[in-house]
Scaffold this active site. Structure first.
Site, short mmCIF file in Angstrom:
data_model
loop_
_atom_site.label_atom_id
_atom_site.label_comp_id
_atom_site.label_asym_id
_atom_site.label_seq_id
_atom_site.Cartn_x
_atom_site.Cartn_y
_atom_site.Cartn_z
N SER A 564 0.66 -1.18 0.12
CA SER A 564 0.17 0.07 0.13
C SER A 564 0.80 1.00 0.05
CB SER A 564 -0.97 0.19 1.05
OG SER A 564 -2.07 0.82 1.01
N ASP A 645 -8.94 -4.84 -5.90
CA ASP A 645 -8.18 -4.10 -5.34
C ASP A 645 -8.82 -2.61 -5.67
OD1 ASP A 645 -6.58 -2.02 -3.84
OD2 ASP A 645 -4.83 -2.90 -4.15
N HIS A 677 -7.36 -5.60 -1.39
CA HIS A 677 -6.31 -4.88 -1.04
C HIS A 677 -5.12 -5.72 -0.04
CE1 HIS A 677 -3.68 -1.09 -1.05
NE2 HIS A 677 -3.97 -1.04 0.16
#
Length: 718
Positions: A564, A645, A677
């Protein structure tokens, strides 16, 4: 459900039993929890509801059946749990926990999936029941399995917020439903149909995608819940308000209109509403900014819930900053309602703090109460009555913790005496994994570049075989956390577990640089407008400090991994001098170009962190764009991304991979079509770990060491 391993591997971690927080019964003698485990031999998941004997620490299986969930206590010897059925239906099952055969019966059936059950015994002898479920636009229970399917798959939108996390938004929304359980002839039964508390209000709760039981509470006089402001677009604003619905019997067929709790000057997220035991007061948290998802939470009190126009803030200051530089989270009232307990992050741990329940009496800043190693995942009272113990804190607090070596630990702590009693550890405090606290350490170094006036803290995890003094040098493995407003904690993770990496033969360093939570708001807020600035400099300082001050670390064989925001930083490092210090990089769901941040769903995030919208402050997005520096990319890199995602679309991973391949930089793409994600499915996670470990081991030289060790072992066997 025990597992013993000689070495902590991905297979061991992923197949180990996973326990939920445990909930004690009213007397404090038993606790109920759920446990699940996965077999890579059978490729199946096993789910159980278990009963813990708090005195002995032993637990027994009450039910082992797929589709069972949400156990809650009705009586000292009875629980209610959900059982999913055919066509999306749900059955309410009541079980006697002391019965040798675990006698059970149905207390009701609901023709839709429900979750997040809460119950509350009322003065008239009935039990108030509340849960969450999807509701249709007209307020009816929604069953996705039986609702009519359209002939076309087309989706048409005319406003922002078309998808969230891993799903495209529909007209159906999350809602809270209520009812009562009657007790007659020794059995409980659900009276009539559940009522949608939010029907016709335009409000939705729990708040997706992660809202749960912490978003609402039951009191003797009704419901409190948090919900997004329907007048503000949820893609652009974080504002959630606290509402109160007065209910006398929980049988009202048409609930009164929700009353909004007023909090002048605070317009951000509201969370964690909890009724006092007397039922007249409510404590909750709220943020000030309506476009900053990680703003500092403030602890608030509603002195009289029937007057929601009046609230009081703990540790308030005239400038609105607040005296307590922490972010309170989960809340618990003491038995006599005189004190509040709340969790908050503090230097890589989540701890419990105690304070008076009246803001005017909360003059001294709270300090953490002693707890076992690790971080608090959940906490409650050890029994429902203060008379169950002679101690001032009424039997103490029953807490669930995790740590870097322990995936689940149940303990009782007594704030008045600062004593802790271990009840049960799923991994015998790491021993069944071959792990121990001696492998865990931390370091502190000066952050930033030249003359910085702040310190940065990092966790360190060494291999279980590490001893001092040692002549052996271990490759450095640097982990970069996501968020960016997040932190590595002394807490368990089955997605990013430093011990799994350390057991491969690395010294794992987990820095909490600028942007990290748990070290005060100045360090956290310092990342705004500085995505590739201060945090990058902190990581450079970390690398240099480790190489200079930890002789057991081999900086020439270092690797770095991040997801991320951590994935953004991997791509940023790739284009900057620090990137040449690493032998290999791993980027999971990372940002390729900050100019693409408006492909995300929660747009308030880039608006805050880049100080404006893309069309208002394009220069801020361009300044920290990793794609500007692709001409410098040269370090071997593994790219991981998933098609579901929607926070960081898969094109970010594809673009990075395409650049690496076109530049002939050694690279690999790992893609999951059915993950978001996070990689959550056991089999996918095992592939993830094998690919990640294979990649970094190849370039750090550990792969060669492992092959040599296998050859030596083979010679010994022969």
């Amino acid at each position: 459900m025990t597992l013993t391993a000689t070495k902590f591997t991905p297979e061991v971690m992923l197949s180990a039993p996973r326990r939920s927080p445990a909930e004690p019964n009213p007397s404090g003698k038993l606790a109920v929890f759920t446990a699940s485990s996965y077999s890579f031999d059978d490729h199946k998941k096993t789910s159980q509801i278990r009963i813990l004997d708090i005195d002995s620490g032993d637990s027994t299986t009450l039910v082992e059946e797929s589709g069972t969930s949400d156990p809650v206590w009705l009586e000292d010897d009875e629980i209610l749990h959900l059982k999913s059925g055919d066509n999306g239906s749900t059955t309410l099952v009541v079980r006697h926990v002391n019965s040798a055969e675990a006698a059970s019966y149905e207390a009701g059936s609901i023709k839709a999936p429900i979750s997040n059950v809460k119950v509350k015994k009322l003065a008239n002898g009935t039990i108030a029941f509340a849960c969450s479920a999807l509701a249709t636009p007209d307020g009816q229970l929604c069953n996705p399995e039986t609702e009519k399917k359209p002939q076309s798959s087309a989706k048409v939108y005319t406003t922002l917020f078309v998808r969230h996390w891993d799903a495209w938004n529909t007209e159906n929304c999350s809602s809270i439903f209520y009812g009562v359980l009657d007790h007659k002839d020794g059995k409980y039964s659900l009276r009539g149909d559940l009522v949608n508390a939010l029907a016709g209000t335009r409000l939705s709760s729990p708040v997706p995608p992660f809202g749960g039981t912490g978003d609402f509470d039951i009191g003797p006089s009704g419901l409190v819940f948090v919900a997004k402001d329907p007048e503000l677009n949820p893609a652009l604003y974080t504002k959630t308000d606290l509402y109160y619905i007065p209910l006398k019997t929980f049988t009202e067929p048409t609930p009164p209109s929700p009353q909004m709790v007023k909090t002048p000057g605070l317009d951000g997220y509201s969370n964690n509403p909890v009724f006092s035991h007397c039922g007249h007061k409510v404590a909750f948290t709220r943020m000030r900014s309506n476009q900053y998802e990680s703003d500092k939470t403030r602890l608030l009190l509603v002195p009289d819930i029937t007057n929601p126009d009046k609230t009081e803030e703990f540790y308030a200051t005239a400038d609105g900053v607040g005296r307590w530089d922490s972010r309170p989270d989960a809340i618990l009232w003491s038995h006599d309602d005189a004190k509040l307990y709340t969790t908050a992050e503090h230097r890589a741990r989540t701890l419990i703090f105690q304070l008076p329940s009246t803001p005017s009496q909360a003059t001294a800043l709270p300090t953490p109460i002693p707890i076992p190693d690790g971080s608090v995942a959940s906490f409650t009272h050890a029994s429902s009555s203060s008379s169950s113990s002679s101690t001032q804190d009424g039997g103490g607090l029953f807490i669930t913790t995790t740590s870097l070596i322990d995936n689940s630990c149940y303990s009782i702590t007594h704030p008045s005496t600062s004593t802790n009693k271990l009840i049960s550890s799923a991994s015998k405090q790491g021993k069944t994994f071959g792990l121990s606290r001696s492998s865990i350490d931390s370091i502190t170094f000066r952050g930033g570049a030249g003359g910085s006036d702040y310190d940065v803290h990092a966790l360190v995890v060494r291999p279980s075989t590490f001893t001092t003094p040692t002549k052996k040098k271990y490759p450095l493995c640097m982990l970069i956390h996501g968020g960016p407003q997040g932190a590595w904690q002394d807490a368990w993770s089955s997605r990013w577990n430093p011990a799994v990496l350390a057991e491969q033969g690395y010294v794992v360093v987990c820095p909490n640089p600028t942007g990290s939570t748990g070290y005060g708001m100045a360090l956290q807020d310092g990342i705004r407008g500085e995505w590739g600035g201060r945090p990058y400099n902190d990581l450079v300082a970390c690398f240099e400090w480790v190489v200079e001050n930890m002789p057991e670390v081999d900086g020439e064989r270092a690797v770095a991994l991040g997801a991320s925001y951590g994935g953004f930083m991997i791509n940023w490092i790739q284009g900057h001098p620090l990137g040449r210090k690493f032998k290999a990089l791993v980027c999971h769901d990372g940002v390729f170009s900050t100019l693409n941040q408006w492909c995300t769903e929660e747009l308030f995030f880039p608006i805050h962190d880049f100080e404006g919208a893309l069309f208002e402050n394009r220069a801020a997005y361009e300044k920290w764009d990793p794609a500007r520096f692709v001409n410098e990319w040269a370090t071997p890199q593994l790219i991981i991304h998933s098609e579901l995602d929607y926070r960081l679309p898969i094109t970010e991973g594809l673009a990075a991979f395409n650049v690496l391949q076109a530049k002939k930089v050694p690279s690999k793409l790992l893609m999951f079509p059915d993950e978001n994600h996070w990689v959550l499915k056991h089999e996918n996670s095992l592939v993830w770990h094998r690919e990640v470990l294979g990649w970094i081991n190849k370039y750090s030289g550990i792969e060669d060491e492992q092959k040599l060790a296998e050859q030596v072992e083979g010679l010994k066997v022969e």
